[in-house]
Design an enzyme around this catalytic site. Structure first.
Site, short mmCIF file in Angstrom:
data_model
loop_
_atom_site.label_atom_id
_atom_site.label_comp_id
_atom_site.label_asym_id
_atom_site.label_seq_id
_atom_site.Cartn_x
_atom_site.Cartn_y
_atom_site.Cartn_z
N GLU A 139 0.86 -1.19 0.00
CA GLU A 139 0.00 0.00 0.00
C GLU A 139 0.90 1.24 0.00
O GLU A 139 1.23 1.77 -1.03
CB GLU A 139 -0.95 0.00 1.20
N GLU A 197 -1.79 -0.89 13.46
CA GLU A 197 -3.05 -0.65 12.74
C GLU A 197 -4.25 -1.15 13.55
O GLU A 197 -5.29 -0.51 13.59
CB GLU A 197 -2.97 -1.39 11.40
C1 BGC Z 1 -5.34 1.29 4.83
C2 BGC Z 1 -5.98 2.25 5.78
C3 BGC Z 1 -7.05 2.95 5.03
C4 BGC Z 1 -8.04 1.87 4.72
C5 BGC Z 1 -9.32 2.31 4.16
C6 BGC Z 1 -6.35 0.27 4.49
O1 BGC Z 1 -5.90 -0.74 3.72
O2 BGC Z 1 -4.16 0.79 5.32
O3 BGC Z 1 -5.34 2.77 6.78
O4 BGC Z 1 -7.56 4.08 5.58
O5 BGC Z 1 -7.49 0.84 3.95
O6 BGC Z 1 -10.25 1.73 4.90
#
Ligand code: BGC
Length: 753
Positions: free
Chosen positions: A352, A619
């Protein structure tokens, strides 16, 4: 002629067609007919470049030219290169694909209009006799294969250090636009710090006899790359992988499942002799490296972790008597460092590393206090404005390589309004509002359009209260309904837009009416009999923090405290509710409950991860579970700053430092500390443009001693009493019987009394 005009005369050049994955290197030999008095290299790329003159690196920008919305703009950099020049010279530029290649977990090319990386440069030469010259990329530039056989942000790098004769051919021109070139707007990305290994971990393979994994622990989770020394014979292969965490036991402890498709791997083919190597066009999120191929003994001293991020100035500090809270604060700082690499990213390790709008918005207040990020956000928000859709919608990530996928999400899209407003509050510079006002207004207009007559949002795609715990084990979304979140954020964005408009002197009458109507619709739909219809912690925190409760405020605050108590004195909020939860409690008479949540050590809590040895913010509340197992590897980052938003409660409630909307940038500071007996002392400071602002307190028996360092002026609020103070150091003592006295005032030159 202006530098940008000069650069635009040059041609974009690219690799000849048959280079495959190999990064090209371009060269231009040139001689100086006379002594140069000044020399400036202007350079940019679609991709990432490293330039050298006569074998010496030009500048120290890592991953230059950075990441912007390449469809509309790409930054160029200017380097003074006079020192690097001799009579005979060679300019060499190596080019990687960087962010212009396949990106995100879809592995899609975000910029199909640029099918291959390209570089453009102009070397301006000024001579002592006043004459000048310029060397432009294009004609006379040659290309060859470099030693970088492969390079990718997620996957790492393959480097062949063996010498081979380069075959130079004329560099083809790429027909890319030049009006996209803009001067550097953001911060430079640099190598900021080096970390030596803390430990060499060896795991035991089958039967406990042979040495299994060779793992080096750098002691903390960082973003950057590893640098190593080697003197292996020519052709020896080194392979290194990177990981954030280890499994708790077993013979294979190195944990890479959470990286998904990001390999985070280095392959190095030795050239023979002593050499030092670090990657060029990639970065990894890691605390550990595993030496998969490394012949011979491992000397940890041959390894260094290089911390790389935007060169932002640290401005905010917090310290208290609880070491675990201090550790949490440090973890927040390191998570910001790990994710402020040119754009504010969600995470630095898996496939990401995107500028997720929601995450940036959630963390913005803490971010602006911790570091001076005015310039950093000026650039990113400018990209957001350019990426805004025709209809005013906002993409999920900026720069946007996802198109309309996940766009216009409540709390994510609202970053368009929340971020510039906070940058303005913290730094007091109207220019960010001037620059962003069009984007802010278009977003609110878009919401108005979407919401229709009901003023609440229709069903669409929402992330909701992302990763909240009130919707069953392992759910991605919390229990707070989408329409509630969407309506609340609609109201909030409208309110902030009105404030911004007033600062700029715009007529906001239409929006004031809109705002009043949204609040009316919200209260009508969600508040009955003094209670919120949605019985979640998040709903209560958001409604309180956004000022949507009207007369029911007191009751809703009581209910919020009740919801926490009913949940075993634990939080269960996700991305939406967490940043507001403690504020909503402490601003409404429940500071003690807020403190209890902060100081809680068992799951779910902030200190839970600290107890589990975290060095950055996770997270998930349970990225590592109590039994040592992991949350689903599909989405389990150990460097995600969203829950680190709690830092703004440490500054803003424990020490009570807040901005004053009427005198932003801490021209006037609000100081409203909330001591709690469970801490002996606490102190926070922020370097403002007026000087250092600090607020601290300590207990002496039943007495609280407050000390404030005020760089300009401040409104001190203690126990409901208000005192305006000027520049200087101010001490107050509040005794157990409720009396408050001002004990000293030094160097007070302001209008305080
Ligand atoms: C990210 C997040 C992001 C989210 C959206 C994830 O995969 O790492 O932090 O805001 O997707 O829901």
């Amino acid at each position: 002629m202006e530098n940008s005009m000069i650069l635009k005369q040059a041609d974009w050049i690219k690799a000849p067609g048959d280079f495959g994955d190999i990064c090209p290197v371009f060269r231009k030999p040139f001689a100086l007919p006379k002594k140069a008095a000044d020399a400036t290299l202007l350079i940019s790329a679609i991709g990432v470049y490293e330039a050298e003159i006569n074998g010496k690196r030009v500048g120290d920008f890592v991953m230059a030219p950075g990441w912007t919305d390449y469809k509309h703009r790409v930054q160029y950099q200017e380097y003074d290169v006079l020192e690097l020049l001799g009579d005979k010279n060679t300019l060499e530029i190596t080019l990687g694909k960087g962010w212009s290649g396949e990106f995100t977990w879809f592995q899609n090319r975000g910029y199909p209009e640029y099918p291959s990386p390209a570089v453009i440069c102009a070397l301006k030469l000024g001579y002592a006799d006043g004459s000048s010259d310029v060397i432009l990329s294009g004609e006379g530039f040659e290309a060859a294969k470099s030693n970088i056989l492969f390079s990718d942000i997620y996957d790492g790098e393959v480097f062949d250090a063996r010498h081979c004769e380069r075959e130079w051919t004329p560099a083809p021109v790429a027909d890319y636009p030049k009006d996209i070139l803009i001067p550097q707007q953001g911060e430079y990305v640099r190598e900021i710090e080096e970390i030596k290994p803390a430990e060499l971990v060896r795991t035991l393979a089958g039967g406990g006899r042979k040495v299994g994994e060779k793992i080096i622990d750098f002691g903390r989770n960082i973003t950057g790359y590893v640098k190593f020394r080697t003197c292996l014979p020519e052709g020896s292969v080194i392979e290194i992988r990177h990981a954030e965490v280890l499994r708790e036991g077993g013979s294979a402890r190195f944990y890479t499942d959470n990286l998904r498709n990001a390999l985070q791997k280095i392959t190095y083919i030795a050239g023979g002799g002593q050499a030092e190597y670090k990657t060029h066009f990639t970065f990894q999120g890691f605390r550990y490296i595993r030496l998969d191929k490394w012949a011979g003994d491992v000397d940890p001293d041959d390894f260094t972790a290089v911390v790389v991020h935007s060169d932002i100035r640290r401005t905010g500090y917090f310290e208290c008597s609880n070491e675990k809270v201090n550790k949490l604060f440090q973890n927040i700082i390191w998570t910001q460092r790990g994710n402020f690499l040119d754009v504010p990213t969600d995470c630095p390790q898996r496939d990401e590393r995107c500028g997720w709008t929601g995450d940036a918005q959630i963390f913005i207040r803490a971010a602006t206090y911790n570091f001076d990020v005015a310039k950093f956000f000026e650039k990113w928000l400018a990209d957001m404005a350019l990426e805004q859709f025709e209809d005013g919608g906002i993409p999920a990530i900026v720069p946007n390589t996802l198109g309309e996928l996940y766009a216009n999400n409540a709390a994510w899209g609202d970053a368009a309004v929340i971020c510039p407003w906070q940058v303005y509050l913290t730094y007091g510079d109207k220019r960010i509002l001037t620059a962003q006002f069009g984007c802010m207004r278009k977003w609110v207009d878009f919401l108005r359009e979407e919401a229709g007559e009901s003023l609440t949002w229709p069903e669409g795609f929402y992330f909701g209260d992302w990763l909240a715990l009130d919707n069953g084990e392992g759910a991605f979304e919390g229990a707070t309904p989408h329409d509630f979140i969407a309506t609340a954020f609609f109201a909030y964005s409208a309110r902030l837009l009105i404030k911004a408009g007033k600062v700029l002197g715009a007529d906001m009458g239409r929006y004031e009416e809109l705002y009043a109507n949204i609040v009316y619709a919200f209260q009508n739909r969600y508040i009955t009999g003094g209670e919120l219809a949605v019985k979640t912690q998040t709903a209560h925190a958001v409604a309180l923090k956004f000022g949507l409760c009207g007369d029911a405020k007191e009751n809703i605050a009581k209910d919020l405290a009740g919801l926490v108590a009913a949940n075993g004195d634990k939080l269960n909020t996700g991305f939406i509710g967490t940043p507001y939860l403690l504020h909503a409690l402490s601003e409404n008479g429940y500071a003690e409950t807020a403190y209890s949540l902060l100081l809680r050590e068992d799951y779910p809590s902030w200190l839970y991860s600290v107890n589990k040895g975290a060095t950055t913010i996770w997270e998930h509340w349970d990225g590592i579970k109590e039994d040592g197992s992991f949350w689903d590897p599909d989405m389990n980052s150990f460097s995600h700053y969203a829950y680190g938003a709690v830092a703004d409660w440490m500054y803003g409630a424990i020490c009570g430092i807040d901005t004053d909307e009427d005198a932003p940038g801490f021209e006037n500071a609000i100081l409203r500390p909330l001591p709690d007996r469970r801490l002996d002392h606490a102190k926070a400071s922020i370097d403002t443009k007026f000087g250092t602002l600090s607020s601290g307190w300590s207990f002496d028996g039943d007495t609280v001693i407050y000390e404030f360092e005020v760089p300009n002026r401040a409104t001190v609020v203690i126990g409901g009493r208000i005192c305006e103070v000027g520049k200087g150091v101010h001490r107050f003592v509040s005794c157990g019987d409720g009396t408050l006295s001002r004990v000293s005032r030094t160097t007070d030159t302001g209008n305080g009394q």
